[in-house]
Design a protein around this motif. Structure first.
Motif, PDB file in Angstrom:
ATOM      1  N   LYS A 130       0.811  -1.216   0.000  1.00 57.63           N
ATOM      2  CA  LYS A 130       0.000   0.000   0.000  1.00 57.63           C
ATOM      3  C   LYS A 130       0.847   1.271   0.000  1.00 57.63           C
ATOM      4  O   LYS A 130       0.310   2.354  -0.134  1.00 57.63           O
ATOM      5  CB  LYS A 130      -0.986  -0.010   1.174  1.00 57.63           C
TER       6      LYS A 130
ATOM      7  N   TYR C  67      -7.973   4.337  18.206  1.00 64.53           N
ATOM      8  CA  TYR C  67      -8.537   3.422  17.217  1.00 64.53           C
ATOM      9  C   TYR C  67     -10.024   3.669  16.965  1.00 64.53           C
ATOM     10  O   TYR C  67     -10.481   3.608  15.826  1.00 64.53           O
ATOM     11  CB  TYR C  67      -8.291   1.963  17.625  1.00 64.53           C
ATOM     12  N   VAL C  71     -10.842   4.522  13.282  1.00 63.44           N
ATOM     13  CA  VAL C  71     -11.639   3.619  12.460  1.00 63.44           C
ATOM     14  C   VAL C  71     -12.931   4.295  12.034  1.00 63.44           C
ATOM     15  O   VAL C  71     -13.343   4.223  10.871  1.00 63.44           O
ATOM     16  CB  VAL C  71     -11.927   2.301  13.231  1.00 63.44           C
ATOM     17  N   ALA C  74     -11.749   7.072   9.364  1.00 64.83           N
ATOM     18  CA  ALA C  74     -11.068   6.605   8.154  1.00 64.83           C
ATOM     19  C   ALA C  74     -11.891   5.576   7.402  1.00 64.83           C
ATOM     20  O   ALA C  74     -11.920   5.580   6.175  1.00 64.83           O
ATOM     21  CB  ALA C  74      -9.701   6.029   8.515  1.00 64.83           C
ATOM     22  N   THR C  75     -12.561   4.685   8.117  1.00 67.94           N
ATOM     23  CA  THR C  75     -13.294   3.617   7.442  1.00 67.94           C
ATOM     24  C   THR C  75     -14.762   3.970   7.235  1.00 67.94           C
ATOM     25  O   THR C  75     -15.346   3.641   6.220  1.00 67.94           O
ATOM     26  CB  THR C  75     -13.191   2.307   8.247  1.00 67.94           C
ATOM     27  N   HIS C  76     -15.353   4.641   8.247  1.00 68.73           N
ATOM     28  CA  HIS C  76     -16.789   4.881   8.150  1.00 68.73           C
ATOM     29  C   HIS C  76     -17.149   6.338   7.908  1.00 68.73           C
ATOM     30  O   HIS C  76     -18.329   6.691   7.943  1.00 68.73           O
ATOM     31  CB  HIS C  76     -17.478   4.365   9.423  1.00 68.73           C
ATOM     32  N   ASP C 130      -9.019  -6.893  10.083  1.00 67.90           N
ATOM     33  CA  ASP C 130     -10.077  -6.358   9.222  1.00 67.90           C
ATOM     34  C   ASP C 130     -10.566  -4.994   9.697  1.00 67.90           C
ATOM     35  O   ASP C 130     -11.008  -4.175   8.900  1.00 67.90           O
ATOM     36  CB  ASP C 130     -11.262  -7.330   9.187  1.00 67.90           C
ATOM     37  N   ILE C 131     -10.502  -4.773  10.993  1.00 67.01           N
ATOM     38  CA  ILE C 131     -10.994  -3.500  11.525  1.00 67.01           C
ATOM     39  C   ILE C 131      -9.853  -2.486  11.674  1.00 67.01           C
ATOM     40  O   ILE C 131      -9.947  -1.352  11.219  1.00 67.01           O
ATOM     41  CB  ILE C 131     -11.667  -3.711  12.901  1.00 67.01           C
ATOM     42  N   THR C 132      -8.762  -2.924  12.309  1.00 67.25           N
ATOM     43  CA  THR C 132      -7.713  -1.978  12.685  1.00 67.25           C
ATOM     44  C   THR C 132      -6.576  -1.898  11.678  1.00 67.25           C
ATOM     45  O   THR C 132      -5.718  -1.043  11.782  1.00 67.25           O
ATOM     46  CB  THR C 132      -7.084  -2.378  14.031  1.00 67.25           C
ATOM     47  N   GLY C 133      -6.569  -2.819  10.721  1.00 70.96           N
ATOM     48  CA  GLY C 133      -5.440  -2.856   9.799  1.00 70.96           C
ATOM     49  C   GLY C 133      -4.269  -3.634  10.375  1.00 70.96           C
ATOM     50  O   GLY C 133      -3.240  -3.780   9.730  1.00 70.96           O
ATOM     51  N   LEU C 138      -3.264   1.783  10.425  1.00 73.11           N
ATOM     52  CA  LEU C 138      -4.454   2.348   9.809  1.00 73.11           C
ATOM     53  C   LEU C 138      -4.104   3.752   9.345  1.00 73.11           C
ATOM     54  O   LEU C 138      -3.691   4.586  10.135  1.00 73.11           O
ATOM     55  CB  LEU C 138      -5.567   2.407  10.867  1.00 73.11           C
TER      56      LEU C 138
END
Lengths: 380, 294, 323, 250
Positions: A130, C67, C71, C74-76, C130-133, C138
């Protein structure tokens, strides 16, 4: 009175600065963020040694375009917070033209926003895919993508008709990146992962994981980690009489691994950069010259042969050297010249950068080697 | 390979690692009992044991037994020196202050080791060959038996020392009541020095017997120290059998957790069980309950 | 009281104009981290210095704050300020629930339990890839912004972080001097007597544990949004130990001491960088020397040192009482 | 006021208290005496919720309080002092007494941290009340001294002042005269009488017989976990069992 002293001091200072500017051109400053200590010091230490060695060599040979090269190295200890602080220092206080490192993917991801904002080229020595996907304007890397190593191993497994495997990866950045790629690429090679185990970087006994793998239907075990874990795994596997073939990652492609694992390392297969088998390569190999030069020089300086990871720093420094020779040391010029680099015969492979590709390597960057009689042998 | 054989393997491997934790844990407990300090430098003596043996054996070509002897001796001296220079000048300081000093000491020792021996990992030769031994379907290395044997000797010697020698008894008296001990003529200062020396020797011994199996480098001490600390806590910081049992429990839990549940969460499993033990028996597993509620 | 207020205003003014002297170099960035660690050290000091309850797992709350905030944004794509609030509240609740069984323990058992908590949380950061990288971290966490100002430069972040740090310091100083602060200090000195006086020690300890968690989570959220990248190594066991060291070097129970401790432990490595491989040794040695000669912490040690230097009074014995 | 009903306490097989029952009447000073190991302090610890009894019950103002934690008892206006004084050593004398006013104030964490107006007013009130209690105990001039630096006798007075601050209905004192010289002891006797005069019930465990005989209205004698005798000071002085078991030894 006081005023007088100050004025004369100032004059002196100005004179001195001007004089030194006349006497010798400003050195070219590049920064290095390397995990010289801390858990990933197996990466940062040879990288630092290589950078220091090259600095001396280049300066002894007259520098770059007649200017001396100065490499400012900061130890990040593998800690993202420290890497960020050091990157700021390099850019804002040391005014470097470019940065090599950091050693690990995590640290690299942490400093990317900083170099992108400041507009300073960064050549990372970390492997994470990445880092350069998607392509970032200022970020390059020299370490081969993990996916390339995985593909090498899977190719070989296919040749041997193995389609059920177990993986045992270390719970740090190196291992988790490998694990991700192993799982990602498995399907396209028709391989199923029947056992997915993990060990800690400081674990002292992995028999439990291997017993579990022994009881699974796996036909081969791929272990992804860096010294000393894989050596313990090799020994535990031997102790438990594990019969399936054992594959490792390029994370152990140094003589140290053979020394640590001893007899247990016999027959283990792993992908590696060409550096550890430099002298065995055919004369036609395009990298052979650089490789031998690097290995021998490193041996002269540090009493051990240069390894795979030090090679990342070699490539980074030499890529910069080339770019600066062609276009000067302005950050933007370096970036442009890096993107224009073609056919650079480095340690990690032959680099072809382009505006779309800041990683520059292909699967060819890896060869498959095995250990026979305590030494590396190329797998045909 | 059926499950019961696998489980036996998990348990035996766990016991072997646990024995190491137990010896390290004893070191924690001995210092804690004489000073109320949690000695965060304990793990570094484990590292010193392995690295010094390696240095004497591989670099100076001395015989293995002699190297081991010298390594324990030097590590003990380092421990005693550390006590003299950094702990004993602060007579009545808060234990927390002393804890920070041990943290500083641990960083310092690790730093010096790194400078002396570099950052590489090294391997010590096995004490007696590397042919695996099969035991009811489980396999062990001869080194595992060395670990069991030496741990046992250490436990017995430890017991004899603290219960039957004058110095040992004096040290135990100090751990119960310092003031009273000094009144009956026990030199409290010396007992603190002794406890540091003994703990360093124990740590070094643990580091030496484990190095041929797990290899050693300048930074092996941190994790091993932490696990030894766990062992001592489960054992209620007792200088005896409680801590030994604590070490074995941690080792076996880790191994079973990795084998039967999830290797990724192996340490977490061990710690969750530890926490449950602490919540249910806040005095440690092996200390008799007290009805005091405050 | 007046004196306390004066001290606070002086401190705030100093922080406010400090960037003029620090300049625009990398040092201002280092001071952003000093701010974050000050918040963390103050949080631990409330627990350790006031209530006398040790925690070797503070980094867990720091990490959880980072986190959760990271999370969510960055993710949601949740609003950063909202995510900060969610992070702080969630961690507060978690700490409150965990506090009941954990704070039943005392002394080294408490140390062990908090240490275990820290390690378990660290492993969770590492394993929930899957959640935190996972270990590689992350990235892509946005900066905070307020009315068109995006906090994306070191100077802006400096004022952002220190706004929170100074506020936390003020609130903590107030708390320490209040009825609750007295009750906590009473628990520290004699829990049994405190309870006899009607202090619900159990509940109060859990509350302060939870507050300490809330403040640490705030620091975590700030960390995530200023660095914009997080990985588990920033929240490991060594961070908990470093925080403990900051609090003790600064002076137990002294809120401003926590700032000193945080500043010194963050700045020292910067000065020692020039020592290269020796820095770890110099660092260890400095730690020992500071603690040996100023066991009451810098806030008490430095004035004593000055007095003995300039008034030729002998240095008092190192076993002076902490107050 | 306080009724102790067949309290038994066993420590690891050893009976520290065996079926002890007696009553402390409101407004009186009750002395609990007995040789070392008689179970006096254990009894106090059970009454004040530090230990829970193996069997038996404690009634306080008609309410079963067996097993109530100390902080709850403080809310019910019961307080005690300790044998080896338990001060908050790193706090000032005034602050010590202010902790005694914990149950008389309500500010929570939020109010305290943000210095809400109600909290500021409450603080001022607490400070004034605490000062007046210091005056009561004759410690006003030591208000800003750190408690750990107090001489022993003053520490004892501070502990009593702190206990008085919670405005107790009953105060239990564990060997208040231990370690005091005769002057301090007589000051203490005056203070205890003053406390009684303000309508507070007092129970004290004490070894100093002169003090006990001087100030107590009733005396309970414990020996080896049993109640040996109960009565007025005169009755106790004449009780033969007591003389052989206790006074005779002394």
């Amino acid at each position: 009175m006081l005023k007088k002293i100050i004025t004369s001091l100032c004059t002196l200072c100005i004179l001195f600065t001007v004089a030194s500017g006349v006497l010798a051109a400003e050195p070219i400053k590049i920064g290095a963020l390397l995990a010289v200590t801390g858990p990933p010091s197996f990466l940062g230490d040879p990288e630092r040694n290589t950078a220091v060695m090259l600095e001396t060599q280049i300066n002894n040979a007259g520098g770059i375009n007649g200017r001396t090269l100065k490499v400012i190295i900061y130890d990040t200890q593998g800690d993202a917070t420290k890497a960020v602080q050091a990157a700021n220092r390099l850019i804002k206080d040391d005014n470097v033209s470019a940065i090599i490192g950091p050693s690990t993917t995590g640290e690299t991801m942490a400093v990317i926003p900083i170099v992108e904002a400041a507009g300073v080229p960064l050549i990372s020595c970390a492997a994470g895919i990445k880092i350069t996907e998607p392509t970032k304007k200022w970020v390059f890397k020299t370490a081969q993508n993990d996916s390339l190593a995985v593909e090498r191993i899977y190719d070989h497994l296919k040749k041997r008709n193995i389609n059920k495997i177990a993986i045992l990866t270390v719970s740090d950045g190196f291992g988790s990146s490998g694990r991700e790629q192993l799982k990602l690429k498995a399907e396209s090679f028709g391989i199923t992962i029947v056992s997915d185990e993990i060990y800690g970087p400081k674990d002292t006994d992995m028999t439990a994981q291997i017993v579990k793998i022994r009881g699974s239907k796996a036909q081969a075990l791929i272990c992804w980690g860096t010294n000393p874990g894989p050596a313990t795994i090799a020994r535990n596997a031997k102790q438990l009489g594990l019969t399936m073939p054992l594959y490792m990652s390029h994370g152990v492609s140094s003589k140290k691994f053979i020394e640590l694992a001893g007899d247990a390392s016999e027959g283990i297969i792993l992908p590696s950069g060409r550096v550890i088998v430099a002298h065995m390569l055919p004369k036609s190999d395009k990298q052979k010259k650089s490789l031998l030069a690097y290995v021998n020089n490193y041996k002269k300086h540090y009493n051990v042969g240069g390894d795979h990871f030090g090679g990342h720093a070699w490539d980074a420094v030499m890529l910069l050297k080339g770019a600066i020779e062609r276009g000067g040391d302005a950050p933007d010029a370096i970036r442009k010249e890096l993107e224009n680099t073609r056919n650079f015969r480095g340690i990690g492979g032959i680099f072809n950068f382009s505006p779309q590709d800041h990683a520059g390597l292909t699967k060819d960057a890896f060869v498959l080697v095995t250990i026979k009689n305590g030494n590396w042998t190329l797998v045909k | 390979m059926d499950l019961s054989e696998d489980i036996l393997q998990y348990i035996l491997s766990g016991l072997s690692t646990g024995a190491i934790y137990a010896v390290i844990g004893l070191g924690f407990a001995i210092i804690y009992n004489s000073t109320s300090i949690i000695n965060f430098a304990q793990g570094e003596f484990v590292m010193l044991g392995g690295m010094l043996t390696l240095f004497f054996h591989v670099t100076l070509f001395l015989s293995l037994p002699f190297s081991i002897f010298l390594a324990v001796l030097v590590a003990t001296a380092v421990g005693a020196l550390f006590e003299r220079l950094a702990i004993s000048p602060l007579k009545n300081a808060d234990p927390l202050i002393l804890v920070i000093i041990t943290i500083g000491g641990s960083i310092l020792i690790r730093g010096i080791a790194m400078l002396l021996w570099g950052k590489d990992t090294y391997v010590l030769p096995m004490f007696s060959g590397d042919e695996p031994i099969v035991l009811w379907g489980a396999t062990l290395m001869p080194q595992n038996f060395w670990i069991f044997g030496i741990t046992l000797i250490i436990i017995v010697a430890n017991r004899l020392f603290f219960h039957h020698s004058i110095i040992g008894k004096a040290m135990r008296a100090c751990s119960f009541n310092r003031v009273a001990s000094s009144l009956v003529g026990i030199n409290v200062k010396h007992t603190v020095l002794f406890s540091f020396a003994i703990s360093s020797a124990l740590g070094a011994a643990a580091g030496i017997i484990i190095a041929p199996l797990t290899m050693t480098s300048y930074d092996v001490g941190i994790m091993l120290g932490l696990k030894g600390f766990c062992a001592a806590i489960i054992g209620g910081m007792s200088g005896g059998i409680g801590t030994v049992a604590g070490g074995l429990i941690v080792g076996v839990l880790e191994s079973l957790g990795a084998g039967l549940i999830s290797s990724g969460y192996k340490d977490a499993i061990a710690f969750i069980i530890l926490l449950l033990i602490l919540f249910l028996r806040p005095q440690g597993l092996f200390v008799k309950g007290d009805t005091e509620r405050v | 009281m007046k004196q306390e207020l004066l001290k606070f205003f002086l401190f705030t003014a100093l922080i406010g104009i400090a960037p003029v002297f620090i300049g625009k170099g990398y040092l201002i960035n280092v001071f952003v981290f000093v701010g974050i660690y000050t918040i963390l050290a103050v949080a631990l000091n409330l627990l350790l210095g006031l209530a006398g309850q040790i925690s070797l797992g503070q980094a867990a709350f720091f990490g959880l704050g980072a986190y959760i905030s990271g999370v969510l944004t960055a993710t949601h794509a949740v609003n950063p300020w909202l995510s900060m609030v969610i992070a702080v509240v969630t961690v507060g609740i978690i700490a409150f629930i965990l506090g009941f069984p954990i704070l039943k323990l005392k002394g080294h058992y408490l140390a062990m339990a908090t240490l275990g908590m820290g390690i378990i949380v660290y492993i969770i950061f590492n394993e929930t890839v899957d959640i935190t990288g996972g270990p590689s971290g992350l990235s892509g966490i946005p900066h905070l912004s307020l009315g068109g100002i995006i906090f994306n430069s070191d100077l802006k972040n400096y004022y952002l972080v220190w706004f929170f740090a100074v506020t936390i310091i003020l609130l903590s100083v107030n708390l320490a001097a209040s009825r609750i602060g007295r009750a906590l200090r009473a628990i520290h000195d004699s829990e049994v007597a405190a309870r006899i006086m009607g202090v619900n020690a159990r509940l109060l300890k859990v509350q302060i544990f939870s507050i300490s968690g809330v403040i640490s989570a705030l620091a975590g959220s700030l960390y995530a949004h200023t660095v914009t990248f997080i990985s588990p190594t920033s929240f490991g066991f060594n961070v908990s130990i470093e925080l403990l060291t900051m609090v003790i070097i600064g002076g137990l129970g002294s809120i401003y001491g926590s700032f000193l401790g945080a500043a010194i432990l963050t700045l020292l490595p910067e000065f020692f960088r020039t020592f290269q491989d020796y820095d770890i040794i110099v660092y260890g040695l400095t730690l020992i020397v500071i603690t040996m000669f100023m066991p009451g912490g810098l806030v008490r040690g430095v004035p004593l040192l000055f007095r003995s230097l300039f008034k030729k009074e002998p240095m008092p014995q190192s076993n002076e009482k902490r107050g | 006021m306080l009724r102790i009903e067949s309290i038994t306490k066993i420590f690891g097989g050893l009976k520290a208290l065996d079926e002890v029952s007696f009553t402390i009447s409101a407004g009186e000073i009750t002395g609990i005496i007995g040789p070392n190991g008689a179970g006096k302090t254990t009894l106090f610890n059970i009454v004040t919720g530090i230990y829970s009894p193996t069997s038996g019950k404690v009634f306080y103002e008609g309410k079963d309080i067996t097993g109530f934690p100390p902080e709850k008892l403080a809310g019910l206006s019961m307080v005690r002092t300790f044998q080896g004084i338990e001060l908050f050593g790193r706090m000032t004398v005034l602050e010590n007494v202010m902790v005694g006013l914990h149950t008389k104030s309500r500010s929570g964490i939020i109010a305290s941290a943000f210095k809400l107006p109600g909290h500021v007013r409450e603080e001022r009130r607490i400070r004034e009340r605490a000062s007046s209690w210091l005056e009561f105990a004759g410690l006003a001039d030591l208000a800003n001294t750190e408690a750990a630096n107090l001489p022993f006798g003053k520490g004892r007075l501070l502990e009593i002042a702190r206990a008085m601050a919670i405005e107790p209905h009953i105060i239990l004192m564990d060997e208040p005269a231990a370690g005091l010289n005769s002057r301090e002891t007589s000051d203490l006797a005056d203070l205890i009488k003053k406390i009684k005069e303000s309508g507070i019930t007092v129970a004290l465990v004490e070894h100093d017989m002169d003090l006990v005989m001087e100030i107590c209205d009733r005396i309970v004698v414990l020996n080896l976990g049993h109640k040996l005798a109960e009565g007025s000071p005169r009755e106790i002085q004449e009780d033969e069992k007591v003389i052989t078991a206790y006074l005779g030894e002394d």
